[in-house]
Design a protein around this motif. Structure first.
Motif, mmCIF file in Angstrom:
data_model
loop_
_atom_site.group_PDB
_atom_site.id
_atom_site.type_symbol
_atom_site.label_atom_id
_atom_site.label_comp_id
_atom_site.label_asym_id
_atom_site.label_seq_id
_atom_site.Cartn_x
_atom_site.Cartn_y
_atom_site.Cartn_z
ATOM 1 N N GLY A 1 0.812 -1.215 0.023
ATOM 2 C CA GLY A 1 -0.212 0.072 -0.108
ATOM 3 C C GLY A 1 0.834 1.243 0.078
ATOM 4 N N ALA A 2 2.186 1.096 0.353
ATOM 5 C CA ALA A 2 2.873 2.243 0.128
ATOM 6 C C ALA A 2 3.647 2.705 -0.917
ATOM 7 N N ALA B 1 12.439 9.983 -3.013
ATOM 8 C CA ALA B 1 12.353 11.293 -3.765
ATOM 9 C C ALA B 1 11.192 12.074 -2.836
ATOM 10 N N VAL B 2 11.165 13.252 -2.335
ATOM 11 C CA VAL B 2 10.286 13.898 -1.648
ATOM 12 C C VAL B 2 10.431 15.339 -2.029
ATOM 13 N N ALA C 1 5.861 11.970 -3.251
ATOM 14 C CA ALA C 1 6.753 11.262 -2.338
ATOM 15 C C ALA C 1 7.055 9.761 -2.771
ATOM 16 N N HIS C 2 8.123 9.471 -2.939
ATOM 17 C CA HIS C 2 8.590 8.045 -3.328
ATOM 18 C C HIS C 2 9.513 7.550 -2.348
ATOM 19 N N ASN C 3 9.370 6.436 -1.958
ATOM 20 C CA ASN C 3 10.291 5.682 -0.982
ATOM 21 C C ASN C 3 10.515 4.364 -1.040
ATOM 22 N N ALA C 4 11.517 3.765 -1.312
ATOM 23 C CA ALA C 4 11.756 2.323 -1.785
ATOM 24 C C ALA C 4 11.322 1.400 -0.660
ATOM 25 N N VAL C 5 11.343 1.941 0.696
ATOM 26 C CA VAL C 5 10.925 1.119 1.596
ATOM 27 C C VAL C 5 9.878 1.830 2.513
ATOM 28 N N GLY C 6 8.413 1.149 2.112
ATOM 29 C CA GLY C 6 7.533 1.806 3.094
ATOM 30 C C GLY C 6 7.288 3.155 2.739
#
Length: 813
Positions: A273-274, A729-730, A687-692
């Protein structure tokens, strides 16, 4: 041994009501009040009546002072369920007025074609409602299918001979075979925040009705929920709509959602879901299958949900999002619902209520009212079972209230074929059931592939979440083809055969096609018959997907006229589509991709009292506190009151789309910041984040939201900042700021790791450093006076994985 109360010699009928072959009669004596239910001359149950009000046991020493009868004739339209369309309620009702110790009260009894119901009408004064004396007596040689009571109804359902059933608490609905081919299903209907929920307590002789809250303060003239007794042969029980028929009518302007089928990523990947890209992949599969919905479970970020809504909308797919119930508790939190709807979100899945208390039912009231007002469908998980809300609140599209496929995830092997077979005779009788079926990749399952596929027809839900990964369905082309053929709702439901101890064969119709699903609990193979005369008129073609040598196979039958015999594998199943000879059996098509509205500028700064968005959109959906008016070449947006400093307002632009789903684009309005501003409090542009998800005020931790430790570098903790992975990347809007200050470091969670940290101003890299575990934070002070969007980006440097902290981020003058 205690004798059933109806056999007490002093009890004579004081009032009765007869409808066809059904009869309900109330008898009274000095110390007892009883309701006797009879069908076709055979006793269904005898029920001891009574309730405590203001410490007076109203059932003891009650005198019948009057009785009146009437016919209840109503009509309502169901959008989903066993039979979408017009339903007619035709009940005979008996009101027996009683007096106990100078207190007047009443019992109201209804008889319908599919069962009985009764409730208590309390005195015309406010007071304390105490425990019920209601006890349901059935024959001692009966057999019951029960689940041990929990407030979220997720224990196993099992069958027991009543003589062997252990005393204890059991949840509704409760099925009892009182005689060969004669069954009753005990449950309740018509409940809201004036009540608490109830369950059954078995004392070795009878089932006593127990409310969660006792005493309970009630208003004058309070009426308790209906105690519903669906009765008859299994085919009558399975087809019954009595629970909905007893519920109050819905408001004339009630919001009715779009029912259908959904792709859902959580079951196959609990942290998915993230991730926006994962949700797009599941959306693509939903469109490929022609499904109506996609559900984003825990971990989603407001920064990218609008993008997903737009991506899904042009494919005819609607987006639903998950929330824990306590995140929507209270007036301020309820405002989130209007905000989410303004993005174009179609519905919510709310989880973990796990209570039958009056306080929680009042929470349900608030959620139901606000979602109806803003136009969101609701799917309740960790919840109570249906009690008629499908009629009263038709946007409540499903409930969990079942030990479903998620238990494979939690416990490895907790589901049995026998548990599955019981559900269509019990839980699914009373309303939609979000079991999340068809999990081919479930570990250690005992059910066959045919059994899993058949659950898609055997079980009904206003929104059905198919739980496995798209690749698992694509690897079984017959399954994918069958799931694509299923309609969004059903128009008729029939039980063709079965018993809760052995198997179930359910037929559901939409239009001119019948869909038949069969599942078995047996460890040995068995054959079942589909009697075409019961479903079709004339020669019939059939497409059957079934078990074949440990996989799925298919059989095509053309022009059949009598009976189709199908072999069920051990704990197996099948699905069949039936249509008149020559009519197409397969009709599924993928969703088309349509054009979204144009947007002149996706980001606009609020520098005046209003802003203009250039677009060809025919409609605009604004967030709470904003209004829109047409202007030349687009729309003018204006805040109704002073907007929140630093807010990032999402405006949804709509045009005609696919199958009634608007195609949407989004624009954002940036409200100037009050300076200085803590960046960790700002809404993200992306907002992108590889872990959660990106964590605010915490280290990255793992894949769950809010699972990190406090931000910590070199043993020093930091209250403010962002926790990310080594690939993130935020982006956020600077509007009005001159400088961006802060520092970057590798968190103490990953002391042996390193990563590259970058800051981009309107896409151009203006700062870059490599950070290493154990090193102190690296500070920065960057001029952003001519910058609109800042992006904080991390890149991997070397193994192992790094958790990166952006610390004490401030926009300043």
């Amino acid at each position: 041994m205690e004798q059933p109360i109806d056999r007490h010699p002093s009890l004579a009928p004081a009032a009765q009501i007869i409808r066809g072959h059904r009869q309900a009669s109330i008898s009274s004596s000095d110390d007892a009040l009883a309701l006797r239910l009879v069908s076709s001359g055979e006793e269904v149950a005898t029920i001891a009546l009574g309730v405590t009000f203001e410490n007076i046991e109203l059932g003891s020493g009650a005198t019948v002072i009057d009785s009146t009868s009437r016919t209840v004739e109503e009509q309502y339209t169901a959008a989903f369920g066993k039979a979408a369309g017009t339903h007619r309620v035709d009940h005979d009702e008996l009101t027996v007025s009683l007096r106990t110790a100078e207190v007047d009260w009443a019992v109201i009894v209804r008889v319908s074609d599919d069962g009985f119901a009764f409730r208590y009408a309390l005195p015309d004064t406010a007071g304390a409602l105490g425990a019920e004396a209601t006890r349901v007596h059935v024959a001692r040689d009966s057999r019951a299918w029960v689940l041990e009571y929990s407030t979220w109804y997720e224990t196993m359902r099992e069958g027991h001979d009543l003589r062997d059933l252990a005393p204890g608490d059991y949840g509704f609905p409760l099925l009892v075979e009182v005689a060969p081919r004669s069954f009753l299903l005990l449950t309740e209907s018509d409940i809201d925040g004036r009540h608490s929920g109830a369950h059954a307590e078995f004392d070795g002789r009878a089932f006593r009705i127990v409310a969660a809250d006792s005493p309970l303060t009630v208003d004058a003239g309070h009426r308790t929920p209906w105690r519903a007794v669906i009765s008859g042969e299994l085919s009558e029980v399975v087809a019954s709509n009595l629970v909905d028929d007893l519920a109050p009518a819905c408001a004339h302007d009630a919001f009715v959602p779009r029912p259908g089928r959904a792709a859902w990523s959580w079951w196959s990947s609990q942290f998915s879901g993230a991730y926006l890209e994962v949700q797009k992949r599941f959306t693509d599969f939903a469109a490929e299958q022609g499904w109506e919905h996609v559900l984003v479970d825990c971990g989603w970020d407001a920064a990218w949900v609008p993008e997903l809504v737009s991506y899904a909308s042009v494919r005819g797919v609607q987006v639903h999002v998950w929330s824990s119930w306590d995140d929507l508790d209270g007036e301020e939190n309820l405002k989130k619902l209007g905000l989410w709807r303004s993005w174009g979100v179609a519905g919510i899945k709310v989880d973990f209520m796990e209570s039958e208390s009056q306080v929680r039912y009042r929470w349900y009231d608030a959620i139901i009212a606000e979602t109806a007002r803003v136009g969101l469908a609701v799917n309740f998980h960790g919840s109570v079972i249906p009690r008629g809300w499908a009629r009263t609140h038709p946007h409540v599209i499903s409930y969990e209230g079942i030990r479903g496929a998620e238990y494979y995830v939690f416990y490895g092997h907790p589901l049995t074929a026998a548990h599955n077979v019981i559900q269509p005779f019990t839980r699914n009788v009373v309303g939609s059931m979000d079991y999340t079926p068809v999990t081919f990749s479930a570990p250690e399952r005992e059910t066959s592939d045919g059994h899993e596929l058949a659950l898609s027809v055997v079980y009904e839900s206003g929104i059905t979440h198919f739980a496995d990964d798209p690749d698992e369905y694509r690897a079984r082309p017959l399954a994918a083809q069958m799931l694509a053929e299923l309609p969004a709702s059903w128009q008729e439901t029939r039980l063709l055969g079965g018993h809760p101890d052995t198997h179930a064969v359910i037929a559901r119709r939409y239009g001119d096609r019948w869909f038949v699903g069969g599942i078995s609990a047996d460890a040995a193979a068995r054959t079942v018959d589909i009697d075409l005369a019961a479903l079709a008129h004339g020669p019939t073609d059939a497409w059957i997907v079934h078990d074949a040598d440990g996989a799925l196979g298919e059989t095509i039958r053309a022009g059949e006229a009598d009976v189709i015999t199908i072999e069920l594998a051990p704990r197996g199943g099948f699905v069949a589509i039936l249509a008149a000879a020559g009519a197409p059996l397969r009709r599924a098509t993928a969703q088309e991709v349509v054009a979204a509205p144009s947007v002149g500028s996706p980001l606009v700064l609020l520098t005046d009292a209003s802003v203009r968005i250039n677009t060809d959109a025919g409609a605009v959906r604004t967030p709470p506190g904003w209004s829109a008016a047409r202007c030349s070449g687009g729309w003018e947006l204006r805040p109704d009151t002073a907007p929140t400093s630093g807010d990032l307002v999402v405006v949804t632009l709509e045009s005609a789309g696919y199958d009634g789903v608007p195609a949407v684009s989004h624009a954002r309005i940036a409200v100037p910041h009050s300076i200085p501003k803590d960046v960790s409090l700002l809404p993200f542009l992306s907002a992108h984040n590889a872990v959660g998800p990106v964590e605010r005020g915490l280290a990255n931790g793992g894949p769950d939201p809010r699972d990190g430790q406090p931000l910590s570098v070199g043993g020093e903790t930091f209250a403010n900042g962002l926790g990310v992975s080594q690939d993130s990347a935020v982006s956020f809007v600077t509007s009005g700021a001159v400088r961006l200050t802060g520092s970057a470091a590798v968190d103490d969670e990953t002391p042996d790791a390193s990563a590259v940290c970058e800051i981009l101003a309107d896409g151009i890299t203006v700062w870059r450093e490599q950070t290493t575990g154990g090193a102190p934070p690296t500070s920065f002070d960057i001029d952003v006076s001519s910058t609109t969007v800042v992006t904080l980006r991390t890149k991997p440097s070397k193994a192992p994985e790094a958790h990166v902290d952006w610390l004490a981020l401030r926009l300043d003058t």
